[in-house]
Design a protein around this motif. Structure first.
Motif, PDB file in Angstrom:
ATOM      1  N   CYS A   1      -7.440   0.514  -1.261  1.00 10.13           N
ATOM      2  CA  CYS A   1      -7.162   0.332  -2.675  1.00 10.13           C
ATOM      3  C   CYS A   1      -8.470   0.518  -3.426  1.00 10.13           C
TER       4      CYS A   1
ATOM      5  N   TYR B   1       0.829  -1.206   0.000  1.00 10.32           N
ATOM      6  CA  TYR B   1       0.000   0.000   0.000  1.00 10.32           C
ATOM      7  C   TYR B   1       0.862   1.254   0.000  1.00 10.32           C
TER       8      TYR B   1
ATOM      9  N   PHE C   1      -4.530  -4.698  -8.106  1.00  9.87           N
ATOM     10  CA  PHE C   1      -3.604  -4.761  -6.973  1.00  9.87           C
ATOM     11  C   PHE C   1      -3.201  -6.219  -6.784  1.00  9.87           C
TER      12      PHE C   1
ATOM     13  N   LEU D   1       2.303   1.089  -3.797  1.00 10.94           N
ATOM     14  CA  LEU D   1       1.418   1.079  -4.961  1.00 10.94           C
ATOM     15  C   LEU D   1       0.181   1.964  -4.829  1.00 10.94           C
ATOM     16  N   ALA D   2      -0.234   2.283  -3.605  1.00  4.88           N
ATOM     17  CA  ALA D   2      -1.454   3.077  -3.421  1.00  4.88           C
ATOM     18  C   ALA D   2      -1.288   4.087  -2.296  1.00  4.88           C
TER      19      ALA D   2
ATOM     20  N   THR E   1      -9.296  -3.460  -6.519  1.00  2.00           N
ATOM     21  CA  THR E   1      -8.625  -4.674  -6.066  1.00  2.00           C
ATOM     22  C   THR E   1      -8.084  -5.497  -7.225  1.00  2.00           C
TER      23      THR E   1
END
Length: 212
Positions: A69, A45, A75, A48-49, A72
């Motif tokens: 996220c 997280y 991800f 990537l987010a 999903t």
């Protein structure tokens, strides 16, 4: 209480918070190796987010976080992240993780013999977003969890998300009540979660969903 999104300078403090947040919950620690658990439930997280990673700050210190996220399907799946963590941290050579995975395997075999389902990833386009939330013990009851969740739900509405899901444990009644109060409803069956124990008993997955 300040709620804001993650910044790279928060990384070390957030990792420290991850190691102690959730104390007392059935999922506070899964296999007893914090670094690898963070590789599954926190690091992706941050990497990537980060704009969906909300932090609660009180008196200049991090006291809670919500890792979210929006999509999903875009991800890495939890099962994939776990497989990578097992290899990266050589968990099959560590006593506590090995004991956990052996118990998980035994639970899966037990469920298979009884023809009962076991917990798994959730994939439904009606609720594409997901979240994990943790608040330090000293910040419980201060409104930190509510504020984190409100920040996340506002982000979902702004992004035009059709909905969000989360997965917790049936036995974590405190968490289930909190999510219900925030507008989430229970959805689907409650399969066995291999490996995890609460008060010496097997646990079961509770999926909950939210729509704007």
């Amino acid at each position: 209480m300040e709620i804001r999104t993650f910044e790279e300078s928060d990384r070390a403090a957030l990792r420290e918070l991850f190691a102690r947040a959730g104390e007392g919950a059935p999922t506070a620690s899964l296999w007893g190796h914090v670094e690898s658990e963070a590789a599954v439930y926190l690091e992706p997280y941050m990497d990537l987010a980060p704009d969906s990673l909300f932090l609660a700050v009180a008196d200049g210190a991090l006291v809670g976080y919500l890792a979210g996220c929006l999509d999903t399907s875009a991800f890495p799946r939890e099962s994939e992240r776990m497989e990578r963590a097992i290899r990266r941290h050589r968990l099959m050579f560590r006593a506590r993780p090995v004991a956990f995975f052996a118990r998980a395997l035994a639970d899966a075999v037990w469920a298979g013999l009884r023809k009962e389902p076991t917990a798994g990833d959730f994939d439904d386009p009606r609720w594409p977003a997901h979240l994990h939330i943790n608040v330090a013990r000293e910040a419980r009851g201060t409104g930190a969890a509510d504020a984190l969740m409100r920040g996340w739900l506002d982000r979902l509405r702004t992004a035009g998300s059709p909905g969000c899901h989360l997965q917790t444990l049936v036995e974590n009644t405190r968490a289930v009540r909190f999510f219900a109060r925030m507008g989430f409803t229970s959805y689907g069956p409650t399969p066995l979660v291999p490996g995890i124990r609460h008060e010496g008993r097997r646990t079961h997955q509770r999926t909950m969903v939210w729509s704007p």
